[in-house]
Scaffold this motif. Structure first.
Motif, PDB file in Angstrom:
ATOM      1  N   VAL A  66     -98.489   4.917  -2.893  1.00 47.53           N
ATOM      2  CA  VAL A  66     -97.096   5.496  -3.451  1.00 47.53           C
ATOM      3  C   VAL A  66     -95.797   4.632  -3.059  1.00 47.53           C
ATOM      4  CG1 VAL A  66     -95.530   7.340  -3.413  1.00 47.53           C
ATOM      5  CG2 VAL A  66     -98.060   7.848  -3.179  1.00 47.53           C
ATOM      6  N   LEU A  67     -95.113   4.170  -4.321  1.00 50.75           N
ATOM      7  CA  LEU A  67     -94.174   3.045  -4.025  1.00 50.75           C
ATOM      8  C   LEU A  67     -92.945   3.901  -4.630  1.00 50.75           C
ATOM      9  CD1 LEU A  67     -93.000   0.233  -3.054  1.00 50.75           C
ATOM     10  CD2 LEU A  67     -93.554  -0.697  -5.362  1.00 50.75           C
ATOM     11  N   PRO A  68     -91.941   4.432  -3.849  1.00 53.19           N
ATOM     12  CA  PRO A  68     -90.822   5.158  -4.207  1.00 53.19           C
ATOM     13  C   PRO A  68     -89.626   3.739  -4.589  1.00 53.19           C
ATOM     14  CG  PRO A  68     -90.808   5.402  -1.836  1.00 53.19           C
ATOM     15  CD  PRO A  68     -92.506   4.668  -2.361  1.00 53.19           C
ATOM     16  N   ARG A  69     -88.792   4.452  -5.559  1.00 50.92           N
ATOM     17  CA  ARG A  69     -87.707   3.235  -5.803  1.00 50.92           C
ATOM     18  C   ARG A  69     -86.923   3.037  -4.780  1.00 50.92           C
ATOM     19  NH1 ARG A  69     -83.859   2.487 -11.207  1.00 50.92           N
ATOM     20  NH2 ARG A  69     -84.450   0.184 -11.516  1.00 50.92           N
ATOM     21  N   SER A  70     -86.689   3.913  -3.947  1.00 54.99           N
ATOM     22  CA  SER A  70     -85.672   3.752  -2.615  1.00 54.99           C
ATOM     23  C   SER A  70     -86.024   2.705  -1.960  1.00 54.99           C
ATOM     24  CB  SER A  70     -85.727   5.052  -1.775  1.00 54.99           C
ATOM     25  OG  SER A  70     -87.031   5.268  -1.226  1.00 54.99           O
ATOM     26  N   LEU A  71     -87.204   2.191  -1.852  1.00 50.40           N
ATOM     27  CA  LEU A  71     -87.663   1.120  -1.029  1.00 50.40           C
ATOM     28  C   LEU A  71     -87.188  -0.266  -2.009  1.00 50.40           C
ATOM     29  CD1 LEU A  71     -91.283   1.907   0.232  1.00 50.40           C
ATOM     30  CD2 LEU A  71     -88.810   2.080   1.336  1.00 50.40           C
ATOM     31  N   THR A  72     -87.393  -0.190  -3.150  1.00 52.29           N
ATOM     32  CA  THR A  72     -86.866  -1.506  -4.002  1.00 52.29           C
ATOM     33  C   THR A  72     -85.266  -1.526  -3.865  1.00 52.29           C
ATOM     34  OG1 THR A  72     -86.541  -0.450  -6.162  1.00 52.29           O
ATOM     35  CG2 THR A  72     -88.654  -0.887  -5.681  1.00 52.29           C
ATOM     36  N   VAL A  73     -84.515  -0.334  -4.039  1.00 46.85           N
ATOM     37  CA  VAL A  73     -83.247  -0.629  -3.826  1.00 46.85           C
ATOM     38  C   VAL A  73     -82.863  -1.104  -2.307  1.00 46.85           C
ATOM     39  CG1 VAL A  73     -81.007   0.823  -3.770  1.00 46.85           C
ATOM     40  CG2 VAL A  73     -82.815   1.270  -5.441  1.00 46.85           C
ATOM     41  N   GLU A  74     -83.641  -0.656  -1.318  1.00 42.18           N
ATOM     42  CA  GLU A  74     -83.166  -1.012  -0.006  1.00 42.18           C
ATOM     43  C   GLU A  74     -83.453  -2.433   0.390  1.00 42.18           C
ATOM     44  OE1 GLU A  74     -85.080   1.296   3.054  1.00 42.18           O
ATOM     45  OE2 GLU A  74     -84.414   3.149   2.116  1.00 42.18           O
ATOM     46  N   THR A  75     -84.464  -3.225  -0.391  1.00 42.70           N
ATOM     47  CA  THR A  75     -85.121  -4.426  -0.373  1.00 42.70           C
ATOM     48  C   THR A  75     -84.037  -5.582  -1.198  1.00 42.70           C
ATOM     49  OG1 THR A  75     -86.891  -4.306  -1.630  1.00 42.70           O
ATOM     50  CG2 THR A  75     -87.163  -3.874   0.774  1.00 42.70           C
ATOM     51  N   VAL A  76     -84.116  -5.365  -2.446  1.00 44.03           N
ATOM     52  CA  VAL A  76     -83.618  -6.163  -3.251  1.00 44.03           C
ATOM     53  C   VAL A  76     -82.612  -5.721  -4.389  1.00 44.03           C
ATOM     54  CG1 VAL A  76     -85.466  -7.849  -3.497  1.00 44.03           C
ATOM     55  CG2 VAL A  76     -85.644  -5.888  -4.786  1.00 44.03           C
ATOM     56  N   GLY A  77     -82.110  -4.586  -4.164  1.00 42.86           N
ATOM     57  CA  GLY A  77     -81.195  -4.087  -4.897  1.00 42.86           C
ATOM     58  C   GLY A  77     -81.543  -3.045  -5.866  1.00 42.86           C
ATOM     59  N   THR A  78     -80.670  -2.698  -6.920  1.00 46.92           N
ATOM     60  CA  THR A  78     -80.938  -2.060  -7.835  1.00 46.92           C
ATOM     61  C   THR A  78     -81.275  -2.526  -9.105  1.00 46.92           C
ATOM     62  OG1 THR A  78     -78.526  -1.948  -8.765  1.00 46.92           O
ATOM     63  CG2 THR A  78     -79.307  -0.125  -7.328  1.00 46.92           C
ATOM     64  N   GLY A  79     -81.923  -2.056 -10.051  1.00 48.34           N
ATOM     65  CA  GLY A  79     -82.307  -2.980 -11.248  1.00 48.34           C
ATOM     66  C   GLY A  79     -83.773  -3.228 -11.443  1.00 48.34           C
ATOM     67  N   ASP A  80     -83.932  -3.484 -12.691  1.00 49.35           N
ATOM     68  CA  ASP A  80     -85.350  -3.943 -13.207  1.00 49.35           C
ATOM     69  C   ASP A  80     -85.822  -5.108 -12.374  1.00 49.35           C
ATOM     70  OD1 ASP A  80     -85.093  -1.996 -14.899  1.00 49.35           O
ATOM     71  OD2 ASP A  80     -84.995  -3.170 -16.581  1.00 49.35           O
ATOM     72  N   GLU A  81     -85.040  -5.996 -11.713  1.00 49.74           N
ATOM     73  CA  GLU A  81     -85.265  -7.157 -11.060  1.00 49.74           C
ATOM     74  C   GLU A  81     -85.934  -6.630  -9.584  1.00 49.74           C
ATOM     75  OE1 GLU A  81     -86.180 -11.218 -10.273  1.00 49.74           O
ATOM     76  OE2 GLU A  81     -86.178 -10.095 -11.925  1.00 49.74           O
ATOM     77  N   GLY A  82     -85.061  -5.787  -9.196  1.00 58.04           N
ATOM     78  CA  GLY A  82     -85.841  -5.150  -7.942  1.00 58.04           C
ATOM     79  C   GLY A  82     -87.219  -4.620  -8.030  1.00 58.04           C
ATOM     80  N   ASP A  83     -87.332  -3.771  -9.073  1.00 58.18           N
ATOM     81  CA  ASP A  83     -88.605  -3.101  -9.261  1.00 58.18           C
ATOM     82  C   ASP A  83     -89.787  -4.152  -9.558  1.00 58.18           C
ATOM     83  OD1 ASP A  83     -87.212  -0.931  -9.179  1.00 58.18           O
ATOM     84  OD2 ASP A  83     -87.445  -0.512 -11.354  1.00 58.18           O
ATOM     85  N   ARG A  84     -89.371  -5.213  -9.910  1.00 54.95           N
ATOM     86  CA  ARG A  84     -90.425  -6.333 -10.508  1.00 54.95           C
ATOM     87  C   ARG A  84     -90.808  -7.105  -9.303  1.00 54.95           C
ATOM     88  NH1 ARG A  84     -90.824 -11.237 -10.356  1.00 54.95           N
ATOM     89  NH2 ARG A  84     -88.908 -11.772  -9.765  1.00 54.95           N
ATOM     90  N   ARG A  85     -89.855  -7.401  -8.321  1.00 49.90           N
ATOM     91  CA  ARG A  85     -90.094  -8.099  -6.997  1.00 49.90           C
ATOM     92  C   ARG A  85     -90.794  -7.258  -6.076  1.00 49.90           C
ATOM     93  NH1 ARG A  85     -84.773 -10.882  -5.244  1.00 49.90           N
ATOM     94  NH2 ARG A  85     -86.093 -11.672  -3.411  1.00 49.90           N
ATOM     95  N   ALA A  86     -90.471  -5.952  -6.051  1.00 50.46           N
ATOM     96  CA  ALA A  86     -91.182  -5.186  -5.013  1.00 50.46           C
ATOM     97  C   ALA A  86     -92.675  -4.956  -5.367  1.00 50.46           C
ATOM     98  CB  ALA A  86     -90.391  -3.801  -5.127  1.00 50.46           C
ATOM     99  N   ALA A  87     -92.902  -4.728  -6.838  1.00 53.10           N
ATOM    100  CA  ALA A  87     -94.333  -4.537  -7.195  1.00 53.10           C
ATOM    101  C   ALA A  87     -94.896  -5.801  -6.929  1.00 53.10           C
ATOM    102  CB  ALA A  87     -94.221  -4.156  -8.636  1.00 53.10           C
ATOM    103  N   GLN A  88     -94.364  -7.090  -7.267  1.00 57.52           N
ATOM    104  CA  GLN A  88     -94.893  -8.427  -7.053  1.00 57.52           C
ATOM    105  C   GLN A  88     -95.239  -8.368  -5.560  1.00 57.52           C
ATOM    106  OE1 GLN A  88     -92.878 -11.891  -8.327  1.00 57.52           O
ATOM    107  NE2 GLN A  88     -93.691 -13.028  -6.864  1.00 57.52           N
ATOM    108  N   ALA A  89     -94.353  -8.072  -4.489  1.00 54.21           N
ATOM    109  CA  ALA A  89     -94.965  -8.485  -3.256  1.00 54.21           C
ATOM    110  C   ALA A  89     -96.089  -7.259  -2.714  1.00 54.21           C
ATOM    111  CB  ALA A  89     -93.825  -7.567  -2.441  1.00 54.21           C
TER     112      ALA A  89
END
Length: 217
Positions: A127-150
């Motif tokens: 389970v990967l909540p968006r709150s973690l992508t915001v905390e690591t790389v900021g808001t937006g689709d680019e943050g989602d992409r980089r988190a999923a890549q990691a």
């Protein structure tokens, strides 16, 4: 010479119905990210409880007594496995450490730790909540992409084993990882998983070449 197992397949699901459809066989475990806290380990913000995967509904609240008995504090890279009753999947709580220090590298370590603890067959769901992508790389689709890549990089590389000259490969593991993205942009997350999987497979190939004796090349 032994043939290595195929690389771990990582796929993205934007909701519970898709997660259930993408499961390759029974779901053996569900990964829940956990942070350290002064009052004890806590689930990452945005993790639903219960988690639904197809027709399965799984409560994931952390039993404080269990975590205390096992010495689980949410330290980065540590896991706590709570076995399900009957045919229910196990819940794997994955430590991510201090939320103030959470990073993409922490995400990779968490994905790797989950895959190693997820079991020896079936499908794992992380389970990967968006709150973690915001905390690591900021808001937006680019943050989602980089988190999923990691997540994909950490998960695939965690399954690497050099088996070129062994008589048999006994390294059982899950065959597929479904990343259940809570609030993530599906297109961006899928692009990230595809890129992360490619990078991890390229790294695995390079490791194979390094481990292979020169006389066999």
């Amino acid at each position: 010479m032994t043939t290595a197992s195929p690389p771990l397949e990582v796929v993205f699901a934007p909701d519970d119905e898709e997660a259930g459809r993408l499961a390759d066989g029974p779901v053996s475990s569900v990964g829940i990210l956990v942070f350290t806290n002064e009052e004890g380990p806590r689930l990452a913000a945005g993790v639903p409880d219960p988690v639904r995967i197809g027709s399965v509904s799984l409560g994931v609240s952390l039993d404080r007594g269990l975590s205390e008995r096992r010495g689980f504090t949410g330290k980065a890279g540590r896991t706590l496995v709570a076995l399900g009753s009957g045919d229910a999947p196990a819940v794997v709580y994955v430590g991510c450490g201090d939320p103030e220090k959470f990073s993409l590298d922490t995400m990779r370590r968490a994905a790797a730790a989950f895959v190693r603890a997820a079991g020896r067959s079936g499908t794992g769901v992380m389970v990967l909540p968006r709150s973690l992508t915001v905390e690591t790389v900021g808001t937006g689709d680019e943050g989602d992409r980089r988190a999923a890549q990691a997540v994909a990089e950490g998960a695939v590389l965690a399954t690497y084993r050099f088996v070129g000259h062994k008589s048999e490969d006994d390294g059982g593991r899950i065959s597929r990882l479904v990343v259940l993205g809570v609030g993530l942009d599906p297109g961006a997350a899928r692009r990230g998983i595809e890129r992360g999987s490619r990078i991890a497979r390229a790294v695995s190939l390079a490791r194979d070449l390094v481990n292979e004796p020169p006389s066999s090349m």
